[in-house]
Design an enzyme around this catalytic site. Structure first.
Site, PDB file in Angstrom:
ATOM      1  N   GLU A 103       0.399  -1.838  -0.092  1.00 20.00           N
ATOM      2  CA  GLU A 103      -0.060  -0.043   0.236  1.00 20.00           C
ATOM      3  C   GLU A 103       1.103   1.117  -0.189  1.00 20.00           C
ATOM      4  O   GLU A 103       0.456   1.938  -0.465  1.00 20.00           O
ATOM      5  CB  GLU A 103      -0.785  -0.169   1.050  1.00 20.00           C
ATOM      6  CG  GLU A 103      -2.351  -0.615   0.737  1.00 20.00           C
ATOM      7  CD  GLU A 103      -2.790  -1.148   2.406  1.00 20.00           C
ATOM      8  OE1 GLU A 103      -2.390  -1.516   3.344  1.00 20.00           O
ATOM      9  OE2 GLU A 103      -4.062  -0.999   2.719  1.00 20.00           O
ATOM     10  N   GLU A 123      -3.772  -9.389   4.049  1.00 22.22           N
ATOM     11  CA  GLU A 123      -4.385  -8.903   5.135  1.00 22.22           C
ATOM     12  C   GLU A 123      -5.571 -10.175   5.635  1.00 22.22           C
ATOM     13  O   GLU A 123      -5.355 -10.436   7.149  1.00 22.22           O
ATOM     14  CB  GLU A 123      -5.295  -8.006   5.053  1.00 22.22           C
ATOM     15  CG  GLU A 123      -4.009  -6.848   5.291  1.00 22.22           C
ATOM     16  CD  GLU A 123      -3.302  -6.263   4.151  1.00 22.22           C
ATOM     17  OE1 GLU A 123      -3.060  -6.942   3.467  1.00 22.22           O
ATOM     18  OE2 GLU A 123      -3.001  -4.725   3.801  1.00 22.22           O
TER      19      GLU A 123
HETATM   20  N1  T1G Z   1       4.386  -6.869  11.698  1.00 24.25           N
HETATM   21  C1  T1G Z   1       5.499  -7.361  13.223  1.00 24.25           C
HETATM   22  N2  T1G Z   1       6.058  -8.840  12.948  1.00 24.25           N
HETATM   23  C2  T1G Z   1       6.251  -9.484  11.332  1.00 24.25           C
HETATM   24  C3  T1G Z   1       5.837  -9.102  10.715  1.00 24.25           C
HETATM   25  C4  T1G Z   1       4.764  -7.968  10.718  1.00 24.25           C
HETATM   26  N3  T1G Z   1       3.520  -7.950   9.723  1.00 24.25           N
HETATM   27  N4  T1G Z   1       6.017 -10.060   9.657  1.00 24.25           N
HETATM   28  C5  T1G Z   1       6.853 -10.586  10.246  1.00 24.25           C
HETATM   29  N5  T1G Z   1       7.274 -10.370  11.111  1.00 24.25           N
HETATM   30  C6  T1G Z   1       8.442 -10.938  12.133  1.00 24.25           C
HETATM   31  C7  T1G Z   1       8.369 -12.248  12.740  1.00 24.25           C
HETATM   32  O1  T1G Z   1       6.926 -12.396  13.624  1.00 24.25           O
HETATM   33  C8  T1G Z   1       9.408 -12.866  12.880  1.00 24.25           C
HETATM   34  O2  T1G Z   1       9.588 -12.337  13.843  1.00 24.25           O
HETATM   35  C9  T1G Z   1       9.913 -12.689  11.785  1.00 24.25           C
HETATM   36  O3  T1G Z   1       9.353 -11.168  11.393  1.00 24.25           O
HETATM   37  C10 T1G Z   1      10.480 -13.181  10.569  1.00 24.25           C
HETATM   38  O4  T1G Z   1       9.469 -13.235   9.923  1.00 24.25           O
HETATM   39  C11 T1G Z   1      -2.192  -1.870   6.777  1.00 24.25           C
HETATM   40  C12 T1G Z   1      -3.304  -4.189   8.898  1.00 24.25           C
HETATM   41  C13 T1G Z   1       7.217 -10.488   5.541  1.00 24.25           C
HETATM   42  C14 T1G Z   1       7.630 -12.824   4.236  1.00 24.25           C
HETATM   43  O5  T1G Z   1       0.561  -9.730   7.124  1.00 24.25           O
HETATM   44  O6  T1G Z   1       4.288 -13.237   5.639  1.00 24.25           O
HETATM   45  O7  T1G Z   1       0.118  -5.195   6.474  1.00 24.25           O
HETATM   46  O8  T1G Z   1       9.732 -14.423  15.834  1.00 24.25           O
HETATM   47  O9  T1G Z   1       9.645 -16.369  10.386  1.00 24.25           O
HETATM   48  O10 T1G Z   1       9.672 -16.553   6.503  1.00 24.25           O
HETATM   49  O11 T1G Z   1      -3.689  -2.864   5.707  1.00 24.25           O
HETATM   50  O12 T1G Z   1       7.345 -12.538   7.956  1.00 24.25           O
HETATM   51  O13 T1G Z   1      11.767 -13.427  14.473  1.00 24.25           O
HETATM   52  O14 T1G Z   1      10.598 -12.087  16.309  1.00 24.25           O
HETATM   53  O15 T1G Z   1       7.692 -14.892   8.817  1.00 24.25           O
HETATM   54  O16 T1G Z   1      11.608 -14.220   6.234  1.00 24.25           O
HETATM   55  C15 T1G Z   1       0.045  -7.569   6.038  1.00 24.25           C
HETATM   56  C16 T1G Z   1       3.403 -11.132   7.521  1.00 24.25           C
HETATM   57  C17 T1G Z   1      -0.077  -7.477   8.177  1.00 24.25           C
HETATM   58  C18 T1G Z   1       2.763 -10.506   5.789  1.00 24.25           C
HETATM   59  C19 T1G Z   1       9.474 -12.866   6.028  1.00 24.25           C
HETATM   60  N6  T1G Z   1       1.426  -8.497   6.061  1.00 24.25           N
HETATM   61  N7  T1G Z   1       5.090 -11.882   7.311  1.00 24.25           N
HETATM   62  O17 T1G Z   1       8.520 -14.167   6.127  1.00 24.25           O
HETATM   63  O18 T1G Z   1      10.487 -14.426   8.227  1.00 24.25           O
HETATM   64  S1  T1G Z   1      -0.933  -6.309   8.239  1.00 24.25           S
HETATM   65  C20 T1G Z   1       1.661  -9.227   6.434  1.00 24.25           C
HETATM   66  C21 T1G Z   1       5.167 -12.845   6.416  1.00 24.25           C
HETATM   67  C22 T1G Z   1      -1.383  -5.101   7.236  1.00 24.25           C
HETATM   68  C23 T1G Z   1      -2.260  -2.942   5.976  1.00 24.25           C
HETATM   69  C24 T1G Z   1      -2.524  -4.357   7.170  1.00 24.25           C
HETATM   70  C25 T1G Z   1       6.633 -12.984   6.790  1.00 24.25           C
HETATM   71  C26 T1G Z   1       7.571 -12.654   5.992  1.00 24.25           C
HETATM   72  P1  T1G Z   1      10.266 -13.121  15.203  1.00 24.25           P
HETATM   73  P2  T1G Z   1       8.997 -15.061   9.249  1.00 24.25           P
HETATM   74  P3  T1G Z   1       9.698 -15.084   6.622  1.00 24.25           P
END
Ligand code: T1G
Length: 659
Positions: A103, A123
């Protein structure tokens, strides 16, 4: 400092550095707001490049902040400011631009991506919808059909598909940052492109097909609210003025964010990432694995071999003779052919992967293996013998892994010369597709071997759950418990189709009786016979499944099980099975009762939660969340309900609150 600004001869570089995934946390939003003010005020700045340090572009809003009071600037407001900048912003995307990250990129005037980058709006997998303008801007940049698919599935697209859709302007030929700065220089002095909000939405080409797709998504959503909110948001984007659509999107986002379904899915998100964070491995480095040996080229062995090849490992497949080895290799090739056909691997990669597979009957072929997985017949003696052959030819540091689904891994380990090198890797079939991998931790295993097994599992993109040694480990043990409860309900008054319907309406992918028919009734029959000698005679025992097997009705593969399969696949209630069940109730003197779906599910959940608590009490699972992760990823427990243990905890908390 999460955001820094440097200038390079008229081009401002706005750099986000917020490990681990550059989430759009409050500090990042403040930093971007400051960077915008600074670049707007600086007359020497002609264009801005936005990029991130580390392994990825912004991976979304910071999910950890969702449970806290919102802090300004809210992402939607910040993005409106960036979109209104007087100078062009160029997003330089590597790794993943996800959720709020994409976004943000949509509010930049141009988007460049590295060739391996992925872009998505996931999301919906958190029980949400894009809440920072994604549902309104995306259908103004790419076709409505493509926008709907991206947002409703939450699946990211490759940079190549993004370019094809018009989501990005360019794929970097070389160094992303260098290309982005060059691109920024090339647009200096040109008129800014119209903002996405000022553009009309790109209407669907085929309205009827689009409407049909919306209905399909709504139907598939079942009780889930986020997909339905997404449908409404896309329709708003197409039908309403952009400001009204934005307002509606934000309202819908706020409602979903406070909804129990999103809370449950956020629980699962973090639970899946916490399953291997255990103290004993804090300072333990995994060993490097390059070559994997697989003993056994049957369904499981071939699936495991394919999974390893697809993740870049060399594989040596060993069978009892060359003919069997060739058959095993053919199974592996068939799986890779499927990946090729589905476009998941390129023809070149397909060729490369096959070249990394060797298959034979000579155990000395395993001499270079860093880890060997046995997937042979489920017999303790056979497995112990296999590991003796393996030990004789591999290095002393080669790890020995068993794929057994219920045998005692300690007994397998103790039969080797060095039990510290033995681990359990319980794959679920099909091994190259199922996400869950139970890493079974025997008593004597070394920390280094455990850490290496987990590292291998993560390289295979598996979701790992650590399990102690017991019959069925975690997922299968719980499944056996609720299968027993369902069999009790057959005698008590329910019919297989009542129970299966209740389970699918709850959100499980398939009812227990259809699932058994699919797997083959002889599997659980063999297990019950295996356990007969040690079965507690005071425990209730249901003979219905055994009687079906004794009649040769083993499920779909024989055309009859709990259901009839006239066409070989459609499950139809079988009056003869109903008669058998009624006769069993009568024989046992049970007065049959009616069962409402809610009561069926209450008994099933109670069986899951009771067995889950036993698993916790015995120390088989580290925590309740791991049990949720296992049930969601092995048996399709609906993520938007959080898992059986999460439900128990929530109900307990609600009970306390309402007490
Ligand atoms: N927020 C906070 N922490 C996050 C995070 C996030 N969005 N994504 C990953 N982490 C942390 C995770 O908990 C872990 O922490 C570390 O990063 C590595 O993650 C406004 C409301 C990016 C593809 O849903 O898909 O945006 O265990 O083990 O396998 O409209 O993380 O090391 O302490 O998964 O290399 C939308 C979710 C949010 C993306 C990387 N975004 N993340 O994968 O590492 S809502 C998501 C992923 C939003 C807007 C809306 C994957 C990754 P720790 P990992 P990875």
């Amino acid at each position: 400092m999460s955001v820094t600004v440097t200038c390079d001869n008229g081009i401002a570089l706005v750099t986000i550095d917020n490990p681990p995934v550059n989430a759009a946390s409050h500090s990042v939003r403040l930093g971007l707001e400051q960077a915008l003010r600074q670049t707007e005020a600086d007359d020497t700045v002609n264009a801005v490049v936005l990029h991130c340090m580390g392994r990825t572009f912004i991976a979304g809003a910071d999910v950890k902040e969702f449970g806290q009071p919102p802090q300004d600037p809210a992402l939607p407001d910040l993005l409106l400011q960036i979109e209104g900048a007087s100078k062009p912003w160029v997003a330089a995307i590597h790794g993943s631009a996800l959720g709020g990250g994409l976004e943000t990129a949509l509010c930049c005037h141009y988007r460049l991506a590295a060739a391996e980058a992925k872009l998505g709006l996931p999301e919906v997998q958190l029980g949400l919808l894009p809440g920072a303008g994604g549902t309104v801007r995306l259908p103004r940049l790419i076709a409505a059909e493509r926008a709907l698919n991206m947002i409703s599935t939450g699946k990211p697209v490759s940079a190549q598909l993004a370019l094809q859709d018009g989501l990005i302007d360019k794929i970097a030929a070389g160094d992303l940052l260098h290309d982005a700065v060059q691109f920024a220089r090339s647009i200096v002095g040109k008129a800014l492109p119209p903002t996405l909000l000022s553009r009309p939405a790109i209407k669907p080409k085929d309205t009827a097909a689009f409407e049909a797709e919306l209905s399909k998504i709504a139907q598939k959503a079942g009780a889930q609210d986020a997909p339905k909110a997404i449908i409404q948001a896309i329709q708003n984007a197409l039908d309403l003025p952009p400001d009204a659509a934005l307002t509606a999107e934000r309202r819908a986002f706020q409602i979903l964010r406070s909804h129990p379904q999103s809370a449950a899915m956020r629980h699962v998100f973090f639970a899946e990432r916490n399953t291997t964070k255990i103290d004993r491995l804090k300072d333990v480095a995994p060993r490097k694995i390059s070559t994997v040996g697989v003993i056994g080229g049957g369904t499981m062995g071939a699936g495991i071999a394919a999974a390893c090849l697809l993740s870049g490992f060399a594989v040596t497949l060993i069978e009892r003779d060359q003919n069997a080895a060739n058959q095993g290799a053919a199974r592996v090739k068939a799986t890779l052919d499927g990946s090729l056909k589905r476009g998941m691997i390129s023809p070149a990669k397909h060729t490369h992967l096959l070249a990394a597979l060797s298959a034979g009957a000579d155990y000395t072929m395993l001499a270079d293996a860093d880890l060997v997985i046995e997937a042979v017949f489920e017999d303790l003696g056979v497995k112990q013998q296999v590991f003796k052959h393996v030990e004789a030819v591999v290095r002393p540091d080669t790890i020995l892994a068993t794929n057994t689904s219920y045998l005692d891994v300690n007994s397998i380990a103790d039969a080797t010369g060095d039990p510290s090198r033995v681990i359990g890797l319980h794959f679920f079939s099909p091994a190259h597709i199922m996400k869950l991998l139970e890493v079974v931790v025997p008593t004597a295993v070394s920390d280094a071997v455990l850490a290496t097994a987990i590292s291998l599992a993560k390289s295979l993109r598996k979701i790992v759950v650590l399990s102690g040694v017991c019959d069925g480990f975690i997922a299968n043990r719980i499944m056996s418990a609720y299968r027993r409860e369902c069999e009790y309900m057959l005698e008590d008054g329910a019919l297989p189709w009542d129970i299966d319907t209740a389970m699918t309406e709850f959100g499980l992918p398939m009812g227990i009786f259809q699932m058994q028919d699919l797997a083959g009734l002889d599997i659980s029959w063999a297990m019950r016979k295996r356990q007969a000698a040690t079965r507690d005679p005071s425990l209730r025992y249901v003979d219905i499944g055994d009687k079906l097997c004794e009649q040769g009705h083993l499920g779909r593969k024989t055309g009859r099980g709990y259901y009839r399969y006239e066409d070989g696949k459609t499950a139809r209630p079988d009056p003869e099975v109903e008669a058998l069940i009624l006769a069993e109730s009568k024989r046992k003197g049970i007065t049959r009762q009616g069962f409402a779906a809610a009561e069926i599910m209450a008994r099933i959940l109670s069986a899951m939660q009771t067995e889950g608590q036993r698993i916790l009490d015995e120390g088989i699972a580290h925590n309740a969340a791991d049990i949720d992760v296992a049930m969601i990823n092995a048996y399709g427990f609906p993520r938007w309900r959080g898992g059986p243990m999460y439900m128990a905890d929530t109900q307990a908390r609600l009970g306390k609150d309402t007490a």
